[in-house]
Design a protein around this motif. Structure first.
Motif, PDB file in Angstrom:
ATOM      1  N   PHE A  91       0.754  -1.049   0.465  1.00  0.00           N
ATOM      2  CA  PHE A  91       0.079   0.362  -0.172  1.00  0.00           C
ATOM      3  C   PHE A  91       1.076   1.254   0.061  1.00  0.00           C
ATOM      4  CE2 PHE A  91      -2.714   2.866   1.653  1.00  0.00           C
ATOM      5  CZ  PHE A  91      -4.195   2.365   1.109  1.00  0.00           C
ATOM      6  N   ALA A  92       2.056   0.941   0.742  1.00  0.00           N
ATOM      7  CA  ALA A  92       3.065   2.588   0.985  1.00  0.00           C
ATOM      8  C   ALA A  92       3.558   2.936  -0.270  1.00  0.00           C
ATOM      9  CB  ALA A  92       3.655   2.310   2.030  1.00  0.00           C
ATOM     10  N   VAL A  93       4.233   1.587  -0.757  1.00  0.00           N
ATOM     11  CA  VAL A  93       4.088   1.514  -1.451  1.00  0.00           C
ATOM     12  C   VAL A  93       4.307   1.882  -3.391  1.00  0.00           C
ATOM     13  CG1 VAL A  93       6.327   0.227  -4.161  1.00  0.00           C
ATOM     14  CG2 VAL A  93       7.125  -0.076  -1.902  1.00  0.00           C
ATOM     15  N   VAL A  94       2.650   1.416  -3.694  1.00  0.00           N
ATOM     16  CA  VAL A  94       1.866   2.165  -4.020  1.00  0.00           C
ATOM     17  C   VAL A  94       1.685   3.193  -4.374  1.00  0.00           C
ATOM     18  CG1 VAL A  94      -0.017   1.121  -6.099  1.00  0.00           C
ATOM     19  CG2 VAL A  94       1.713  -0.118  -5.087  1.00  0.00           C
ATOM     20  N   GLY A  95       1.446   3.475  -2.877  1.00  0.00           N
ATOM     21  CA  GLY A  95       0.972   5.256  -2.497  1.00  0.00           C
ATOM     22  C   GLY A  95       1.772   6.230  -2.862  1.00  0.00           C
ATOM     23  N   ALA A  96       2.850   5.695  -3.257  1.00  0.00           N
ATOM     24  CA  ALA A  96       4.338   6.079  -3.851  1.00  0.00           C
ATOM     25  C   ALA A  96       4.708   6.487  -4.296  1.00  0.00           C
ATOM     26  CB  ALA A  96       5.190   6.259  -2.355  1.00  0.00           C
ATOM     27  N   VAL A  97       4.351   5.795  -5.789  1.00  0.00           N
ATOM     28  CA  VAL A  97       5.352   5.396  -6.834  1.00  0.00           C
ATOM     29  C   VAL A  97       3.733   5.075  -7.392  1.00  0.00           C
ATOM     30  CG1 VAL A  97       6.569   4.089  -8.349  1.00  0.00           C
ATOM     31  CG2 VAL A  97       7.366   4.280  -6.228  1.00  0.00           C
ATOM     32  N   ASP A  98       3.506   6.426  -7.692  1.00  0.00           N
ATOM     33  CA  ASP A  98       2.153   6.411  -9.201  1.00  0.00           C
ATOM     34  C   ASP A  98       2.527   5.442 -10.101  1.00  0.00           C
ATOM     35  OD1 ASP A  98      -0.144   6.949 -10.340  1.00  0.00           O
ATOM     36  OD2 ASP A  98       0.783   9.759 -10.353  1.00  0.00           O
TER      37      ASP A  98
ATOM     38  N   ASN B  29      -0.314   5.482 -12.319  1.00  0.00           N
ATOM     39  CA  ASN B  29      -0.754   6.286 -13.829  1.00  0.00           C
ATOM     40  C   ASN B  29       0.940   6.867 -14.594  1.00  0.00           C
ATOM     41  OD1 ASN B  29      -3.674   6.464 -13.398  1.00  0.00           O
ATOM     42  ND2 ASN B  29      -2.788   7.387 -11.274  1.00  0.00           N
ATOM     43  N   GLU B  30       1.814   6.641 -14.113  1.00  0.00           N
ATOM     44  CA  GLU B  30       3.222   7.266 -15.070  1.00  0.00           C
ATOM     45  C   GLU B  30       3.240   6.348 -15.583  1.00  0.00           C
ATOM     46  OE1 GLU B  30       5.668   9.732 -12.874  1.00  0.00           O
ATOM     47  OE2 GLU B  30       4.095  10.799 -11.539  1.00  0.00           O
ATOM     48  N   PRO B  31       3.392   6.212 -16.926  1.00  0.00           N
ATOM     49  CA  PRO B  31       4.302   5.196 -16.862  1.00  0.00           C
ATOM     50  C   PRO B  31       5.883   4.405 -17.194  1.00  0.00           C
ATOM     51  CG  PRO B  31       3.886   6.879 -19.053  1.00  0.00           C
ATOM     52  CD  PRO B  31       3.340   7.292 -18.115  1.00  0.00           C
ATOM     53  N   GLY B  32       5.595   3.876 -17.151  1.00  0.00           N
ATOM     54  CA  GLY B  32       7.450   2.982 -16.983  1.00  0.00           C
ATOM     55  C   GLY B  32       7.344   2.523 -14.939  1.00  0.00           C
TER      56      GLY B  32
ATOM     57  N   TYR C 147      -9.824  -6.020 -20.600  1.00  0.00           N
ATOM     58  CA  TYR C 147      -8.886  -6.889 -18.976  1.00  0.00           C
ATOM     59  C   TYR C 147      -9.280  -7.697 -18.661  1.00  0.00           C
ATOM     60  CZ  TYR C 147      -9.689  -0.971 -20.117  1.00  0.00           C
ATOM     61  OH  TYR C 147      -9.618   0.761 -21.273  1.00  0.00           O
ATOM     62  N   CYS C 148      -8.327  -7.485 -17.331  1.00  0.00           N
ATOM     63  CA  CYS C 148      -8.651  -8.997 -16.461  1.00  0.00           C
ATOM     64  C   CYS C 148      -9.559  -8.522 -15.351  1.00  0.00           C
ATOM     65  CB  CYS C 148      -7.616  -9.010 -16.333  1.00  0.00           C
ATOM     66  SG  CYS C 148      -6.202  -8.712 -15.022  1.00  0.00           S
ATOM     67  N   PRO C 149      -9.775  -8.876 -14.701  1.00  0.00           N
ATOM     68  CA  PRO C 149     -10.578  -8.390 -13.368  1.00  0.00           C
ATOM     69  C   PRO C 149      -9.356  -7.345 -13.047  1.00  0.00           C
ATOM     70  CG  PRO C 149     -11.026 -11.031 -13.475  1.00  0.00           C
ATOM     71  CD  PRO C 149     -10.036 -10.301 -14.608  1.00  0.00           C
ATOM     72  N   GLY C 150      -8.188  -7.799 -12.904  1.00  0.00           N
ATOM     73  CA  GLY C 150      -7.294  -7.132 -12.009  1.00  0.00           C
ATOM     74  C   GLY C 150      -6.497  -5.563 -12.722  1.00  0.00           C
ATOM     75  N   CYS C 151      -7.272  -5.734 -13.486  1.00  0.00           N
ATOM     76  CA  CYS C 151      -6.767  -4.329 -14.546  1.00  0.00           C
ATOM     77  C   CYS C 151      -7.294  -2.624 -13.693  1.00  0.00           C
ATOM     78  CB  CYS C 151      -7.369  -4.774 -15.811  1.00  0.00           C
ATOM     79  SG  CYS C 151      -6.225  -5.262 -17.142  1.00  0.00           S
ATOM     80  N   GLY C 152      -6.471  -2.151 -13.422  1.00  0.00           N
ATOM     81  CA  GLY C 152      -6.900  -0.979 -12.260  1.00  0.00           C
ATOM     82  C   GLY C 152      -6.983  -1.178 -10.944  1.00  0.00           C
ATOM     83  N   THR C 153      -6.212  -1.542 -10.492  1.00  0.00           N
ATOM     84  CA  THR C 153      -6.139  -2.508  -9.333  1.00  0.00           C
ATOM     85  C   THR C 153      -4.846  -1.673  -8.682  1.00  0.00           C
ATOM     86  OG1 THR C 153      -7.403  -4.324  -9.141  1.00  0.00           O
ATOM     87  CG2 THR C 153      -5.872  -4.123  -7.770  1.00  0.00           C
ATOM     88  N   LEU C 154      -3.777  -1.428  -9.528  1.00  0.00           N
ATOM     89  CA  LEU C 154      -2.797  -0.762  -8.819  1.00  0.00           C
ATOM     90  C   LEU C 154      -3.132   1.058  -8.683  1.00  0.00           C
ATOM     91  CD1 LEU C 154       0.438  -1.793 -10.748  1.00  0.00           C
ATOM     92  CD2 LEU C 154       0.080  -1.683  -8.006  1.00  0.00           C
TER      93      LEU C 154
END
Length: 143
Positions: free
Chosen positions: A31-38, A40-43, A57-64
């Protein structure tokens, strides 16, 4: 009951809590890493292999991006990205809480997560969600 028995029971409780607390620590770290590293930015994160191969789309697409939105206290955006992931959070917290209580009470781990009918129902919901979010009338479910 002697002091030694009480001390062993307390130590056993703490040992029993190691696994659920470890899972909570790992989830918190994610949660902390994904909250800190966006995402939405490619790469920063790899592309979903199913989306890359099929364009669907798979069921998990958009989860990050959902986790990122929740980390930034934006539940509306999170629901727009993956409503199934957001809906699963209370269930995951319930199962984790049940695990903590059982570990604290010194009860053995349950080998089943839930009754098989509930698991099959969940699989059915995921499959329907997977199909509908890729159909024109289900576009509102796409991330």
């Amino acid at each position: 009951m002697s002091f030694a028995t009480t001390e062993r029971r307390g130590t056993g409780r703490l040992k029993g809590l190691l696994a659920p607390l470890g899972v909570a620590a790992a989830a918190g770290a994610v949660f902390a890493v994904v909250g800190a590293v966006d995402p939405n930015e490619p790469g920063h994160y790899p592309t979903c292999p199913f989306l890359w191969l099929t364009g669907l789309y798979c069921p998990g697409c958009g989860t990050l991006r959902t986790i990122h939105a929740l980390a930034h206290l934006d539940p509306v955006a999170a629901l727009g990205l993956n409503p199934l992931a957001v809906a699963m959070i209370p269930f995951l917290l319930f199962w984790w809480g049940r695990w903590v209580v059982r570990a604290w009470q010194g009860k053995p781990r349950r080998m089943t997560l839930a009754h098989p009918a509930w698991l099959w129902a969940f699989i059915g919901v995921v499959m329907v969600y997977w199909i509908v979010r890729n159909l024109p009338f289900g576009a509102f479910l796409a991330p």
